[in-house]
Design an enzyme around this catalytic site. Structure first.
Site, PDB file in Angstrom:
ATOM      1  N   GLU A 113      36.690  17.076   0.177  1.00 54.05           N
ATOM      2  CA  GLU A 113      36.518  16.357  -1.101  1.00 54.05           C
ATOM      3  C   GLU A 113      35.067  16.431  -1.582  1.00 54.05           C
ATOM      4  OE1 GLU A 113      38.348  12.437  -1.096  1.00 54.05           O
ATOM      5  OE2 GLU A 113      40.331  13.292  -0.738  1.00 54.05           O
ATOM      6  N   GLU A 165      45.813  16.170   3.186  1.00 48.18           N
ATOM      7  CA  GLU A 165      45.933  14.710   3.212  1.00 48.18           C
ATOM      8  C   GLU A 165      47.063  14.346   2.264  1.00 48.18           C
ATOM      9  OE1 GLU A 165      42.371  12.367   2.650  1.00 48.18           O
ATOM     10  OE2 GLU A 165      41.167  13.857   3.732  1.00 48.18           O
TER      11      GLU A 165
HETATM   12  O1  AHR Z   1      42.396   9.392   4.335  1.00 53.91           O
HETATM   13  C1  AHR Z   1      41.446   8.514   3.815  1.00 53.91           C
HETATM   14  C2  AHR Z   1      40.453   9.201   2.897  1.00 53.91           C
HETATM   15  O2  AHR Z   1      41.091   9.635   1.725  1.00 53.91           O
HETATM   16  C3  AHR Z   1      39.793  10.451   3.418  1.00 53.91           C
HETATM   17  O3  AHR Z   1      38.695  10.175   4.227  1.00 53.91           O
HETATM   18  C4  AHR Z   1      39.368  11.139   2.164  1.00 53.91           C
HETATM   19  O4  AHR Z   1      39.287  12.536   2.324  1.00 53.91           O
HETATM   20  C5  AHR Z   1      40.408  10.714   1.143  1.00 53.91           C
HETATM   21  O5  AHR Z   1      39.828  10.315  -0.032  1.00 53.91           O
END
Ligand code: AHR
Length: 488
Positions: A173, A292
């Site tokens: 990110e 994710e």
């Molecule tokens: O999974 C929680 C957070 O969500 C992670 O650290 C980040 O990459 C995303 O914004």
């Protein structure tokens, strides 16, 4: 009546097992307490890693585990996490509760965990606050078989041989917590960093770049597609939206359906992202890496807001089932996905409280769906009822044939009250359909769940209720359920 036609003679696409991947970040009680308790803990452990959690995760046949973050990855300096634990430098976990991170769980412990579970490591390197040298030395430490400064350091820390490693991400990110970069800036950084990301044992690294929004993806693909193997994107499901995530339990029916709607939005997100990727990579060489995904609700009352601890219910099981169905059906582009996160954080597989553990409804979906790993996707046509009040399809499905020739169909009923009556036709097979057997997870209430007092309330049961009539399979799927059937 819902109808499914499975085109059994049209299977051409393999569903990568890596779609069934997981994610463990230094966040809340995921690593510490959830996976790592330390060698001196009264909780039974092997070299500090808890035995009960390893045993449960091993049953999922986890293909890979992403670590150390998340946002944490771009704050992580790997050299602080090696050597004698008593001498490791601690740090502040700035993104997750501002707590002190002991660095007791580092590269050696992570690799040990992966080998205990029988999963492949997927490591995310630090771009936001790291350097090219730091990243390339980490790879040298992990992969160098011969003599070199980092290989000598590894040996001094007790590990003679390099570890097996393929999956490597260059930042996380980076449009946000990973450095607040512009797309152009990141694309150039990615090109520079990846030039020094090498597997020194002569194997090929699978290099993953950071993606996300359409404009960002366009720039990063245009500038750097030829240097990457995968593009990472994230998709979280809120009951409503980021600003109003909603409670994990005790929610109204409207939030069941808004959650389902948001979860189904992942298909549109995949289609949009794939369209941009197709522009620069029509051969679909670059994988979409959904590293994710999952539900994100308000934290459990009384828990640390920075720890993202939430309960897990049959609603989460249905979200998991329909999301995995979407990934299966887009296996031509989605090469990997990692649910967030393994233990005690967001849509977890396992919740822990001291020595106790609970397997969540989501865990059971992953355990049932493992039959799709590396199987051949069988295209299907689903003609299903609508849930009028929510403007949603009532059923989600995907099908595959495994290496032994067995056909599996996974199904979710999204309705909170109505059972789904289904007619399934298996087209293109020489032999007639004889029957189906399998398992189902369901619950009588929208937030039916397991907890430490009753850990086995929501568990898979044998699926009864499938019969063959006129060569077609007829079955009834109870409301709020996920089933995986083997068609014979
Ligand atoms: O999974 C929680 C957070 O969500 C992670 O650290 C980040 O990459 C995303 O914004």
């Amino acid at each position: 009546m819902n109808k499914i036609v499975i085109n059994a003679d049209q299977g051409a696409q393999k569903i990568s097992k890596h779609i069934y991947g997981h994610f463990a970040e230094h966040l809340g009680r995921c690593i510490y307490e959830g996976l790592w308790v330390g060698e001196d803990s009264p909780i039974p452990n092997t070299r500090g890693i808890r035995n009960d959690v390893v045993a449960a995760l091993s049953k999922l046949e986890m293909p890979n585990l992403r670590w150390p973050g998340g946002c944490f990855a771009d704050t992580y300096h790997w050299k602080d996490g090696i050597g004698p634990r008593s001498q490791r430098q601690d740090m502040v976990n700035v993104f997750w509760g501002g707590v002190t991170e002991s660095n007791h769980f580092g590269t050696h412990e992570f690799m040990d965990l992966c080998s205990m579970i029988g999963t492949e490591p997927y490591i995310c390197g630090n771009v936001g606050s790291g350097t090219v040298r730091e990243m390339s030395e980490w790879l040298e430490y992990i992969t160098m078989p011969g003599s070199s400064p980092m290989a000598r350091l590894r040996r001094a820390n007790g590990r003679e041989d390099p570890w097996d490693l393929k999956y490597w991400a260059v930042g996380n990110e980076n449009w946000g917590c990973g450095g607040n970069m512009t797309a152009q800036q990141y694309a150039w950084e990615f090109r520079r960093y990846q030039s020094y990301c090498r597997h020194l044992g002569g194997k090929q690294l699978y290099k993953i770049a950071c993606g996300q929004g359409d404009d960002w993806n366009d720039v990063v693909m245009r500038e750097a597609a030829k240097f990457m193997d995968g593009l990472s994107v994230h998709y979280y499901t809120f009951a409503e939206k980021w600003e109003r995530k909603g409670a994990a339990t005790g929610f109204p029916a409207s939030e069941w359906y808004s959650t389902m709607k948001n979860a189904l939005g992942i298909e549109d997100f995949i289609d949009r992202t794939a369209t941009i990727m197709d522009r620069y990579d029509p051969a679909k060489r670059v994988g979409m890496i959904m590293d994710e995904w999952g539900t994100w609700y308000d934290v459990e009352p009384g828990s640390n807001p920075g720890f993202l601890y939430q309960q897990n219910t049959i609603r989460d099981a249905v979200v998991a089932g329909l999301s995995l169905n979407v990934f299966n059906r887009h296996a031509d582009r989605v090469h990997m996905a990692n649910i967030a996160q393994t233990v005690n954080v967001l849509q977890a597989m396992i919740l822990t409280e001291g020595p106790k553990i609970v397997l969540t409804p989501t865990y059971h979906v992953f355990e049932m769906y493992k039959v799709h790993q590396d199987a051949t996707l069988l295209p299907l046509v689903l003609d299903c009822d609508r849930i009028e009040e929510a403007a949603l399809p009532a059923v989600s499905a995907s099908a595959s044939r495994d290496a032994k020739g067995r056909t599996h169909l996974s199904l979710c009923n999204l309705h909170i009250e109505k059972e789904a009556e289904l007619e399934v036709e298996l087209r293109g097979l020489p032999a007639a359909l004889k029957g189906a057997s399998g398992r189902i997870v369901a619950a009588p209430t929208m937030d039916g769940r397991n907890d430490f007092a009753a850990p086995n309330r929501v568990v898979p049961k044998a699926f009864e209720g499938a019969k063959v009539e006129g060569g077609k399979l007829k079955l009834r799927l109870p409301p709020m359920s996920v089933a995986v059937l083997e068609l014979a």
